[in-house]
Design an enzyme around this catalytic site. Structure first.
Site, PDB file in Angstrom:
ATOM      1  N   ASN A  62       0.829  -1.201   0.000  1.00  0.00           N
ATOM      2  CA  ASN A  62       0.000   0.000   0.000  1.00  0.00           C
ATOM      3  C   ASN A  62       0.868   1.258   0.000  1.00  0.00           C
ATOM      4  O   ASN A  62       1.931   1.301   0.616  1.00  0.00           O
ATOM      5  CB  ASN A  62      -1.010   0.003   1.154  1.00  0.00           C
ATOM      6  CG  ASN A  62      -0.412  -0.248   2.511  1.00  0.00           C
ATOM      7  OD1 ASN A  62       0.606  -0.916   2.649  1.00  0.00           O
ATOM      8  ND2 ASN A  62      -1.035   0.277   3.543  1.00  0.00           N
ATOM      9  N   GLU A  75      -3.170  -4.404  -3.174  1.00  0.00           N
ATOM     10  CA  GLU A  75      -3.702  -5.249  -4.246  1.00  0.00           C
ATOM     11  C   GLU A  75      -3.735  -4.494  -5.575  1.00  0.00           C
ATOM     12  O   GLU A  75      -3.338  -5.022  -6.619  1.00  0.00           O
ATOM     13  CB  GLU A  75      -5.143  -5.684  -3.924  1.00  0.00           C
ATOM     14  CG  GLU A  75      -5.277  -6.566  -2.705  1.00  0.00           C
ATOM     15  CD  GLU A  75      -5.544  -5.763  -1.441  1.00  0.00           C
ATOM     16  OE1 GLU A  75      -4.906  -4.694  -1.263  1.00  0.00           O
ATOM     17  OE2 GLU A  75      -6.363  -6.190  -0.625  1.00  0.00           O
TER      18      GLU A  75
HETATM   19  N1  THU Z   1      -5.212  -1.572   2.602  1.00  0.00           N
HETATM   20  C1  THU Z   1      -4.692  -2.369   1.623  1.00  0.00           C
HETATM   21  O1  THU Z   1      -3.595  -2.111   1.093  1.00  0.00           O
HETATM   22  N2  THU Z   1      -5.416  -3.439   1.233  1.00  0.00           N
HETATM   23  C2  THU Z   1      -6.610  -3.810   1.773  1.00  0.00           C
HETATM   24  O2  THU Z   1      -7.244  -4.745   1.288  1.00  0.00           O
HETATM   25  C3  THU Z   1      -7.141  -3.099   2.940  1.00  0.00           C
HETATM   26  C4  THU Z   1      -6.480  -1.810   3.251  1.00  0.00           C
HETATM   27  C5  THU Z   1      -4.453  -0.396   3.024  1.00  0.00           C
HETATM   28  C6  THU Z   1      -5.082   0.910   2.676  1.00  0.00           C
HETATM   29  C7  THU Z   1      -4.468   1.819   3.705  1.00  0.00           C
HETATM   30  O3  THU Z   1      -3.188   2.228   3.235  1.00  0.00           O
HETATM   31  C8  THU Z   1      -4.262   0.924   4.914  1.00  0.00           C
HETATM   32  O4  THU Z   1      -4.310  -0.414   4.429  1.00  0.00           O
HETATM   33  C9  THU Z   1      -5.300   1.099   6.007  1.00  0.00           C
HETATM   34  O5  THU Z   1      -6.578   0.973   5.510  1.00  0.00           O
END
Ligand code: THU
Length: 163
Positions: A62, A75
């Site tokens: 992320n 993802e």
């Molecule tokens: N996040 C992801 O990368 N994938 C997910 O499926 C859920 C949430 C990230 C987004 C944000 O940077 C952090 O996790 C908190 O929500």
């Protein structure tokens, strides 16, 4: 009126060692990828790793932003990288894991709603299912053989077409 329901089949593996070697390798790659997250705001580092049908493995994490909605989930970072680097090559599996403020988790996480929508479109584009391997750094691992199963009644390009 007819009453009906939708079942979501998935498998539970007790640990990484019980997975196929290829799936375990993907989860290991996702764990490494958590270290590349840029998550100064949520402090929730997500790592994803995908395998393509040509055997390539790509990882992502992320990437957040001070303007919160501009942040991108692991993802979608990973799927976009695959599509941009290997256009036309289908994604066959994705492993997903995370580290939160308390450290490494022992429960699986699953993709957020927007990522489910994105995964569904990749499945549709390539006519292939994407297997999801969901886990923490320890504990059980969930295996879902078709990402779309997580998004029943998904909106799709079908609805955009004029009749
Ligand atoms: N996040 C992801 O990368 N994938 C997910 O499926 C859920 C949430 C990230 C987004 C944000 O940077 C952090 O996790 C908190 O929500």
């Amino acid at each position: 009126m007819k009453q009906t329901h939708i079942n979501i089949p998935f498998q539970i593996f007790p640990d990484l060692k019980s997975l196929d070697a290829a799936d375990a390798q993907l989860m290991e790659a996702a764990r490494v990828a958590t270290g590349h997250a840029y998550a100064p705001y949520s402090k929730f580092s997500v790592g994803a790793a995908i395998r393509l049908e040509n055997g390539s493995i790509l990882t992502g994490s992320n990437q957040e932003n001070a303007s919160f909605p501009a942040g991108i989930c692991a993802e979608r970072v990973t799927l976009s990288a695959a599509s941009a680097t290997f256009p036309g090559i289908a994604v066959t599996s994705m492993a997903l894991t995370y580290i939160n403020v308390s450290g490494t988790g022992n429960r699986p996480i699953s993709p957020c709603g927007i990522c489910r929508q994105t995964l569904a479109e990749y499945e549709q584009r390539f006519g292939r299912s994407i297997r999801l391997i969901l886990g923490g750094f320890s504990g059980e691992i969930f295996l879902i053989s078709r990402a779309t199963d997580l998004l029943p009644f998904a909106f799709s390009s079908q609805e955009l077409k004029q009749l």
